[in-house]
Design a protein around this motif. Structure first.
Motif, PDB file in Angstrom:
ATOM      1  N   LYS A 289       0.807  -1.217   0.000  1.00 31.51           N
ATOM      2  CA  LYS A 289       0.000   0.000   0.000  1.00 31.51           C
ATOM      3  C   LYS A 289       0.840   1.267   0.000  1.00 31.51           C
ATOM      4  O   LYS A 289       0.511   2.234  -0.678  1.00 31.51           O
ATOM      5  N   GLN A 290       1.954   1.252   0.778  1.00 31.70           N
ATOM      6  CA  GLN A 290       2.664   2.501   0.994  1.00 31.70           C
ATOM      7  C   GLN A 290       3.929   2.661   0.158  1.00 31.70           C
ATOM      8  O   GLN A 290       4.614   3.664   0.272  1.00 31.70           O
ATOM      9  N   ARG A 291       4.256   1.684  -0.679  1.00 31.85           N
ATOM     10  CA  ARG A 291       5.425   1.854  -1.530  1.00 31.85           C
ATOM     11  C   ARG A 291       5.085   2.760  -2.695  1.00 31.85           C
ATOM     12  O   ARG A 291       4.026   2.680  -3.299  1.00 31.85           O
ATOM     13  N   ARG A 292       6.014   3.624  -3.046  1.00 28.84           N
ATOM     14  CA  ARG A 292       5.861   4.534  -4.171  1.00 28.84           C
ATOM     15  C   ARG A 292       7.172   4.582  -4.935  1.00 28.84           C
ATOM     16  O   ARG A 292       8.226   4.234  -4.425  1.00 28.84           O
ATOM     17  N   LYS A 293       7.090   5.069  -6.151  1.00 30.73           N
ATOM     18  CA  LYS A 293       8.294   5.356  -6.912  1.00 30.73           C
ATOM     19  C   LYS A 293       8.548   6.849  -6.835  1.00 30.73           C
ATOM     20  O   LYS A 293       7.685   7.655  -7.194  1.00 30.73           O
ATOM     21  N   LEU A 294       9.725   7.212  -6.386  1.00 32.56           N
ATOM     22  CA  LEU A 294      10.081   8.612  -6.233  1.00 32.56           C
ATOM     23  C   LEU A 294      11.184   8.993  -7.202  1.00 32.56           C
ATOM     24  O   LEU A 294      12.210   8.325  -7.270  1.00 32.56           O
ATOM     25  N   GLN A 295      10.959  10.044  -7.932  1.00 30.38           N
ATOM     26  CA  GLN A 295      12.028  10.641  -8.719  1.00 30.38           C
ATOM     27  C   GLN A 295      12.602  11.763  -7.867  1.00 30.38           C
ATOM     28  O   GLN A 295      11.984  12.804  -7.695  1.00 30.38           O
ATOM     29  N   ARG A 296      13.752  11.520  -7.295  1.00 27.13           N
ATOM     30  CA  ARG A 296      14.353  12.504  -6.406  1.00 27.13           C
ATOM     31  C   ARG A 296      15.022  13.602  -7.221  1.00 27.13           C
ATOM     32  O   ARG A 296      15.750  13.338  -8.180  1.00 27.13           O
ATOM     33  N   TYR A 297      14.768  14.836  -6.857  1.00 26.82           N
ATOM     34  CA  TYR A 297      15.381  15.956  -7.559  1.00 26.82           C
ATOM     35  C   TYR A 297      16.869  16.048  -7.210  1.00 26.82           C
ATOM     36  O   TYR A 297      17.263  15.722  -6.090  1.00 26.82           O
ATOM     37  N   PRO A 298      17.694  16.521  -8.135  1.00 30.31           N
ATOM     38  CA  PRO A 298      19.125  16.677  -7.852  1.00 30.31           C
ATOM     39  C   PRO A 298      19.385  17.643  -6.700  1.00 30.31           C
ATOM     40  O   PRO A 298      20.376  17.519  -5.990  1.00 30.31           O
ATOM     41  N   SER A 299      18.495  18.603  -6.516  1.00 30.16           N
ATOM     42  CA  SER A 299      18.611  19.539  -5.390  1.00 30.16           C
ATOM     43  C   SER A 299      17.202  19.883  -4.925  1.00 30.16           C
ATOM     44  O   SER A 299      16.225  19.695  -5.656  1.00 30.16           O
ATOM     45  N   ILE A 300      17.103  20.384  -3.701  1.00 31.73           N
ATOM     46  CA  ILE A 300      15.805  20.728  -3.135  1.00 31.73           C
ATOM     47  C   ILE A 300      15.159  21.847  -3.936  1.00 31.73           C
ATOM     48  O   ILE A 300      15.807  22.821  -4.310  1.00 31.73           O
ATOM     49  N   ARG A 301      13.860  21.713  -4.198  1.00 30.24           N
ATOM     50  CA  ARG A 301      13.086  22.779  -4.819  1.00 30.24           C
ATOM     51  C   ARG A 301      12.137  23.355  -3.771  1.00 30.24           C
ATOM     52  O   ARG A 301      11.992  22.817  -2.679  1.00 30.24           O
ATOM     53  N   PHE A 302      11.483  24.453  -4.126  1.00 26.10           N
ATOM     54  CA  PHE A 302      10.685  25.181  -3.145  1.00 26.10           C
ATOM     55  C   PHE A 302       9.344  25.591  -3.744  1.00 26.10           C
ATOM     56  O   PHE A 302       9.300  26.173  -4.823  1.00 26.10           O
ATOM     57  N   ILE A 303       8.279  25.286  -3.019  1.00 23.51           N
ATOM     58  CA  ILE A 303       6.940  25.705  -3.429  1.00 23.51           C
ATOM     59  C   ILE A 303       6.515  26.890  -2.570  1.00 23.51           C
ATOM     60  O   ILE A 303       6.682  26.878  -1.350  1.00 23.51           O
ATOM     61  N   SER A 304       5.964  27.917  -3.209  1.00 26.27           N
ATOM     62  CA  SER A 304       5.313  29.014  -2.480  1.00 26.27           C
ATOM     63  C   SER A 304       3.818  28.725  -2.518  1.00 26.27           C
ATOM     64  O   SER A 304       3.205  28.680  -3.583  1.00 26.27           O
ATOM     65  N   ALA A 305       3.240  28.475  -1.342  1.00 25.50           N
ATOM     66  CA  ALA A 305       1.850  28.039  -1.254  1.00 25.50           C
ATOM     67  C   ALA A 305       1.016  29.055  -0.486  1.00 25.50           C
ATOM     68  O   ALA A 305       1.498  29.713   0.439  1.00 25.50           O
ATOM     69  N   LEU A 306      -0.237  29.141  -0.870  1.00 28.96           N
ATOM     70  CA  LEU A 306      -1.172  30.073  -0.242  1.00 28.96           C
ATOM     71  C   LEU A 306      -2.437  29.306   0.108  1.00 28.96           C
ATOM     72  O   LEU A 306      -3.049  28.675  -0.758  1.00 28.96           O
ATOM     73  N   GLY A 307      -2.816  29.330   1.392  1.00 22.51           N
ATOM     74  CA  GLY A 307      -4.015  28.609   1.796  1.00 22.51           C
ATOM     75  C   GLY A 307      -4.155  28.590   3.302  1.00 22.51           C
ATOM     76  O   GLY A 307      -3.293  29.075   4.041  1.00 22.51           O
ATOM     77  N   ASP A 308      -5.257  28.003   3.760  1.00 20.13           N
ATOM     78  CA  ASP A 308      -5.516  27.863   5.187  1.00 20.13           C
ATOM     79  C   ASP A 308      -4.479  26.925   5.787  1.00 20.13           C
ATOM     80  O   ASP A 308      -4.391  25.757   5.384  1.00 20.13           O
ATOM     81  N   PRO A 309      -3.657  27.392   6.728  1.00 13.56           N
ATOM     82  CA  PRO A 309      -2.611  26.523   7.277  1.00 13.56           C
ATOM     83  C   PRO A 309      -3.142  25.288   7.996  1.00 13.56           C
ATOM     84  O   PRO A 309      -2.411  24.307   8.160  1.00 13.56           O
ATOM     85  N   THR A 310      -4.407  25.303   8.405  1.00 14.39           N
ATOM     86  CA  THR A 310      -4.976  24.140   9.101  1.00 14.39           C
ATOM     87  C   THR A 310      -5.619  23.150   8.135  1.00 14.39           C
ATOM     88  O   THR A 310      -6.098  22.103   8.564  1.00 14.39           O
ATOM     89  N   ALA A 311      -5.652  23.476   6.851  1.00 18.57           N
ATOM     90  CA  ALA A 311      -6.321  22.626   5.866  1.00 18.57           C
ATOM     91  C   ALA A 311      -5.380  21.545   5.330  1.00 18.57           C
ATOM     92  O   ALA A 311      -4.170  21.730   5.242  1.00 18.57           O
ATOM     93  N   SER A 312      -5.979  20.410   4.969  1.00 23.24           N
ATOM     94  CA  SER A 312      -5.241  19.321   4.345  1.00 23.24           C
ATOM     95  C   SER A 312      -5.553  19.214   2.855  1.00 23.24           C
ATOM     96  O   SER A 312      -4.939  18.412   2.148  1.00 23.24           O
ATOM     97  N   SER A 313      -6.521  20.011   2.406  1.00 22.65           N
ATOM     98  CA  SER A 313      -6.902  19.996   0.995  1.00 22.65           C
ATOM     99  C   SER A 313      -7.657  21.276   0.682  1.00 22.65           C
ATOM    100  O   SER A 313      -8.071  22.014   1.579  1.00 22.65           O
TER     101      SER A 313
END
Length: 264
Positions: free
Chosen positions: A75-99
């Motif tokens: 159930k919990q195995r996934r295939k991950l394509q790891r980035y060569p370096s960390i990337r960053f998302i700028s997100a806007l939304g209710d901090p208490t929300a999960s979706s």
């Protein structure tokens, strides 16, 4: 950019912490102009910490045989394509929300750490404003209608729109969603799904849980909004605090999420 290798990802609860990246540099106690302008030490520390973060993240995301045995692994195995370096998302939304049913259409992505490529507010006229094309030394162009600042008072490049579609590697069809592996460098590392219609959801935790609190970012917009209006004494910004207002500007704070890779 070289394609990253494929590794197996276990999305399980973990109490491991990754190295702090933003706000890690010790600055003098004075909050005057001199304390907000430390161009070499913060950037060197930032690069070293990001390198450590990438290494620690790989260890965190690799499943152990005992963990796989505990849940059967399927159930919990996934295939991950790891980035060569960390990337960053700028997100806007209710901090208490999960979706959310919308909002991701306004999120952004930095493919490289924008801090080391930035220009301090006090240096804007000399390093950007004096150039006819408003180009920073690192090559990105300053957008007077939408400019971004981080917690140390560095003007950053404007992030690109967050990609919300992906390619199915088996069928080669375009899928109207994309799955990112994100973390806030605390207790939650999980999958963030963003869809073409702007909806988004986290498999675990809330937006706050995957926000890296020491990293602060805000967009400054509006007619008459200019870097010269900033009060340099407002920087650096404390972890978790709101970015300072700047005269003549409409400010929008964004959460910063570390992106380790994507699920394929």
């Amino acid at each position: 950019m070289k394609s990253a290798g494929i590794v197996t990802l276990l999305l399980a609860a973990s109490t491991h912490h990754l190295p702090t990246v933003c706000g890690l540099t010790t600055l003098p106690p004075s909050r005057g102009v001199s304390s907000s302008v430390r161009p070499s030490s913060p950037m060197q520390s930032r690069r070293l910490a990001l390198a450590s973060l990438s290494t620690a993240a790989l260890a965190l995301l690799t499943p152990t045989s005992s963990a796989l045995a505990e849940d059967g692994g399927a159930k919990q195995r996934r295939k991950l394509q790891r980035y060569p370096s960390i990337r960053f998302i700028s997100a806007l939304g209710d901090p208490t929300a999960s979706s959310g049913d919308s909002g991701a259409e306004s999120w952004g992505l930095w493919r490289d750490d924008p801090g080391p490529r930035g220009v301090y507010l006090r240096d804007y006229d000399r390093r950007i404003g004096s150039n006819d094309d408003l180009a920073a030394p690192a090559g990105w162009k300053f957008d007077p209608s939408d400019w971004w600042v981080e917690e140390h008072g560095l003007i950053m490049s404007t992030p690109e729109p967050l990609p919300r579609k992906s390619l199915d590697r088996e069928t080669r069809a375009i899928v109207p969603e994309k799955k990112y592996v994100v973390t806030g460098d605390r207790e939650v590392t999980t999958v963030l799904t963003v869809r073409e219609n702007g909806s988004w959801e986290l498999e675990r935790g809330t937006l706050y849980d995957v926000t890296h609190l020491p990293c602060r970012s805000a967009a400054y917009r509006g007619e008459g909004c200019a870097p010269k209006n900033a009060n340099l004494r407002d920087f650096p910004v404390k972890p978790g605090a709101a970015m300072p207002a700047i005269d003549g500007c409409e400010k929008q704070d964004y959460a910063v999420l570390f992106v380790l890779g994507e699920v394929v």
